[in-house]
Design a protein around this motif. Sequence first.
Motif, PDB file in Angstrom:
ATOM      1  N   UNK A 101     -13.495 -48.752  80.146  1.00 46.83           N
ATOM      2  CA  UNK A 101     -12.989 -49.771  79.221  1.00 46.83           C
ATOM      3  C   UNK A 101     -11.681 -50.385  79.696  1.00 46.83           C
ATOM      4  N   UNK A 102     -11.068 -49.803  80.701  1.00 53.01           N
ATOM      5  CA  UNK A 102      -9.876 -50.398  81.294  1.00 53.01           C
ATOM      6  C   UNK A 102      -8.573 -50.045  80.602  1.00 53.01           C
ATOM      7  N   UNK A 103      -8.570 -49.046  79.709  1.00 54.57           N
ATOM      8  CA  UNK A 103      -7.338 -48.691  79.002  1.00 54.57           C
ATOM      9  C   UNK A 103      -6.258 -48.191  79.968  1.00 54.57           C
ATOM     10  N   UNK A 104      -6.642 -47.296  80.879  1.00 53.04           N
ATOM     11  CA  UNK A 104      -5.678 -46.770  81.835  1.00 53.04           C
ATOM     12  C   UNK A 104      -5.251 -47.855  82.828  1.00 53.04           C
ATOM     13  N   UNK A 105      -6.184 -48.715  83.195  1.00 50.55           N
ATOM     14  CA  UNK A 105      -5.867 -49.819  84.116  1.00 50.55           C
ATOM     15  C   UNK A 105      -4.762 -50.700  83.556  1.00 50.55           C
ATOM     16  N   UNK A 106      -4.859 -51.034  82.272  1.00 52.73           N
ATOM     17  CA  UNK A 106      -3.858 -51.897  81.640  1.00 52.73           C
ATOM     18  C   UNK A 106      -2.480 -51.248  81.663  1.00 52.73           C
ATOM     19  N   UNK A 107      -2.431 -49.939  81.466  1.00 55.72           N
ATOM     20  CA  UNK A 107      -1.145 -49.240  81.499  1.00 55.72           C
ATOM     21  C   UNK A 107      -0.598 -49.183  82.926  1.00 55.72           C
ATOM     22  N   UNK A 108      -1.484 -48.948  83.897  1.00 57.45           N
ATOM     23  CA  UNK A 108      -1.044 -48.887  85.291  1.00 57.45           C
ATOM     24  C   UNK A 108      -0.498 -50.236  85.757  1.00 57.45           C
ATOM     25  N   UNK A 109      -1.074 -51.309  85.262  1.00 56.60           N
ATOM     26  CA  UNK A 109      -0.591 -52.638  85.628  1.00 56.60           C
ATOM     27  C   UNK A 109       0.841 -52.866  85.155  1.00 56.60           C
ATOM     28  N   UNK A 110       1.216 -52.192  84.072  1.00 51.61           N
ATOM     29  CA  UNK A 110       2.554 -52.378  83.519  1.00 51.61           C
ATOM     30  C   UNK A 110       3.616 -51.545  84.228  1.00 51.61           C
ATOM     31  N   UNK A 147     -10.374 -51.210  91.697  1.00 53.56           N
ATOM     32  CA  UNK A 147     -11.221 -50.513  90.729  1.00 53.56           C
ATOM     33  C   UNK A 147     -12.603 -50.277  91.321  1.00 53.56           C
ATOM     34  N   UNK A 148     -13.052 -49.036  91.263  1.00 52.44           N
ATOM     35  CA  UNK A 148     -14.404 -48.679  91.715  1.00 52.44           C
ATOM     36  C   UNK A 148     -15.148 -48.086  90.522  1.00 52.44           C
ATOM     37  N   UNK A 149     -16.165 -48.794  90.090  1.00 54.20           N
ATOM     38  CA  UNK A 149     -16.929 -48.387  88.910  1.00 54.20           C
ATOM     39  C   UNK A 149     -18.384 -48.134  89.297  1.00 54.20           C
ATOM     40  N   UNK A 188     -14.280 -55.231  83.465  1.00 52.64           N
ATOM     41  CA  UNK A 188     -13.635 -55.452  84.755  1.00 52.64           C
ATOM     42  C   UNK A 188     -13.385 -56.939  84.985  1.00 52.64           C
ATOM     43  N   UNK A 189     -14.331 -57.755  84.575  1.00 49.08           N
ATOM     44  CA  UNK A 189     -14.164 -59.213  84.730  1.00 49.08           C
ATOM     45  C   UNK A 189     -13.002 -59.715  83.885  1.00 49.08           C
ATOM     46  N   UNK A 190     -12.876 -59.176  82.678  1.00 50.56           N
ATOM     47  CA  UNK A 190     -11.779 -59.590  81.811  1.00 50.56           C
ATOM     48  C   UNK A 190     -10.432 -59.230  82.431  1.00 50.56           C
ATOM     49  N   UNK A 191     -10.341 -58.033  83.013  1.00 48.70           N
ATOM     50  CA  UNK A 191      -9.103 -57.634  83.681  1.00 48.70           C
ATOM     51  C   UNK A 191      -8.817 -58.533  84.878  1.00 48.70           C
ATOM     52  N   UNK A 192      -9.870 -58.865  85.624  1.00 48.83           N
ATOM     53  CA  UNK A 192      -9.712 -59.737  86.787  1.00 48.83           C
ATOM     54  C   UNK A 192      -9.231 -61.127  86.360  1.00 48.83           C
ATOM     55  N   UNK A 229      -3.922 -59.234  91.084  1.00 47.51           N
ATOM     56  CA  UNK A 229      -3.588 -57.808  91.125  1.00 47.51           C
ATOM     57  C   UNK A 229      -4.784 -56.889  90.925  1.00 47.51           C
ATOM     58  N   UNK A 230      -5.908 -57.446  90.545  1.00 46.23           N
ATOM     59  CA  UNK A 230      -7.103 -56.637  90.305  1.00 46.23           C
ATOM     60  C   UNK A 230      -8.192 -57.008  91.301  1.00 46.23           C
ATOM     61  N   UNK A 231      -8.776 -55.992  91.897  1.00 44.19           N
ATOM     62  CA  UNK A 231      -9.966 -56.182  92.719  1.00 44.19           C
ATOM     63  C   UNK A 231     -10.943 -55.080  92.345  1.00 44.19           C
ATOM     64  N   UNK A 232     -12.182 -55.442  92.002  1.00 40.94           N
ATOM     65  CA  UNK A 232     -13.126 -54.415  91.558  1.00 40.94           C
ATOM     66  C   UNK A 232     -14.421 -54.473  92.352  1.00 40.94           C
ATOM     67  N   UNK A 233     -15.087 -53.342  92.362  1.00 41.29           N
ATOM     68  CA  UNK A 233     -16.360 -53.234  93.063  1.00 41.29           C
ATOM     69  C   UNK A 233     -17.226 -52.212  92.339  1.00 41.29           C
ATOM     70  N   UNK A 234     -18.505 -52.520  92.209  1.00 43.45           N
ATOM     71  CA  UNK A 234     -19.451 -51.554  91.637  1.00 43.45           C
ATOM     72  C   UNK A 234     -19.915 -50.651  92.774  1.00 43.45           C
ATOM     73  N   UNK A 235     -19.358 -49.469  92.828  1.00 43.88           N
ATOM     74  CA  UNK A 235     -19.644 -48.540  93.926  1.00 43.88           C
ATOM     75  C   UNK A 235     -19.189 -47.144  93.529  1.00 43.88           C
ATOM     76  N   UNK A 236     -19.756 -46.163  94.198  1.00 47.89           N
ATOM     77  CA  UNK A 236     -19.421 -44.763  93.940  1.00 47.89           C
ATOM     78  C   UNK A 236     -18.335 -44.320  94.911  1.00 47.89           C
TER      79      UNK A 236
END
Length: 429
Positions: A98-107, A115-117, A126-130, A136-143
């Motif tokens: 859900x990106x809760x920790x991501x939002x805090x890390x950005x601050x 981000x790897x999901x 992830x798109x909303x964060x991007x 500052x955000x780059x995401x990829x669907x990967x393990x």
Amino acid sequence: MARKIPFYLLKTPVRLCHKINTNYAKQGTKVSQDVISYLESSPEYKNVIDIVPKSLLRKYKAPETMYLINRNTAKDITDILKKYINKDAPVVEVNPGLGYLTQELLQCQKNRIYLYETSNHFVQFLRELKTQYPERIKYKIADFFGMWKLAFQDKMDNGNRINELLEELATDDKDRILSIVGAMPSLSFVKHLINTIVFHNAINHLGRPDLYIVMPGHHYEFLADPAIQMNKHKSVPSLFQLLFDYEVLNKVPKVHFLPWTYASSTQKASVMDEFCLYLVKITQKSELPCLPSYLPLLWYFFKRHTFSSSTRVIPMLEQWIPGCGVWLITGQDPPDTNKELSPGKDDAQLPHMTIFTEFGDLNLQQKITIFKRFISWPEFEQCPFRVTMENNLPKFASQIDDDDDVKRNIVPHIDEIEPSDTETSPDTI
């Protein structure tokens, strides 16, 4: 027109329920009522039930992933991490959900976050964060935690999978710091990390990763068991403690992560650990316990079938090199010992050795001293120890499955690392 079948003729008994969640019934998804009741009891979770995959509303013995659903815990974790995270180091977050920790890390820091999901379900978040933080955000669907598989495949066919996964994060600089943040419900990634270092030494694709991991307390206690440093012998914890530095930074509520797990009746855990997860920092040691090319031999040396705590040191070594016991008893080494491999001034001193000395009489560092003396003796390369080790390599170190087969073969491969290293838990990998 279809004929109605009388109720008494039905082969399968039908239980009539007057209370049932019709949404879940239509979807055919089994959920845990405990989880649903908890989420419905708090206003902050009122939307969680509708936006997370229904598979996360079940209980598991050993889930593959965990997702943080509490904003306050995300802030608490970040308040701790900002004291440790290198401000000049890129940050990787694994399974941000859900990106809760991501939002805090950005601050709390200004670097780009990668981000790897593993689940497509969370792409919208992830798109909303991007959109909010395009630079500052780059995401990829990967393990990300499964990169060990890609490293093994690349080694076999000279492929480029790791570079494709990491892209600009890939580096040959072994001193480049990379902060990795995520929740790890099982020990699989730690075991993969050990094997990557031992068999392929390919972790330098990441530089020097600092892991900030939320994990079950009994998993950490298994890996960091202080008795391992004394005389207890288990392969995976021994290798973990030889290769990594580690510490607990804090404890966080277990109910703030989905999915929930079943309480283990066999797990020896305190009441606090039953309701909490550990936030742990794990960093690779700056110095390996031996030369990289000898790490597979060290792995085999620490296998349980090589020795146990009650195994006598000299009789065991003389199975490989007859007559070598005299060197341990006298404290001397053969004149043509390989000084590059033999123990140095910083290695632990051995106690007075006799034919009755057991491995249980030695601490972990003294066992390393025994290993270094063993491989440094001139007869070592002619003895069958290396050949025996190579014949007992796990499958993933000697062959690579087809891409379609790898995923379903992951668990057997993990088990081959050390099937005897159980945690007295049915959740063992």
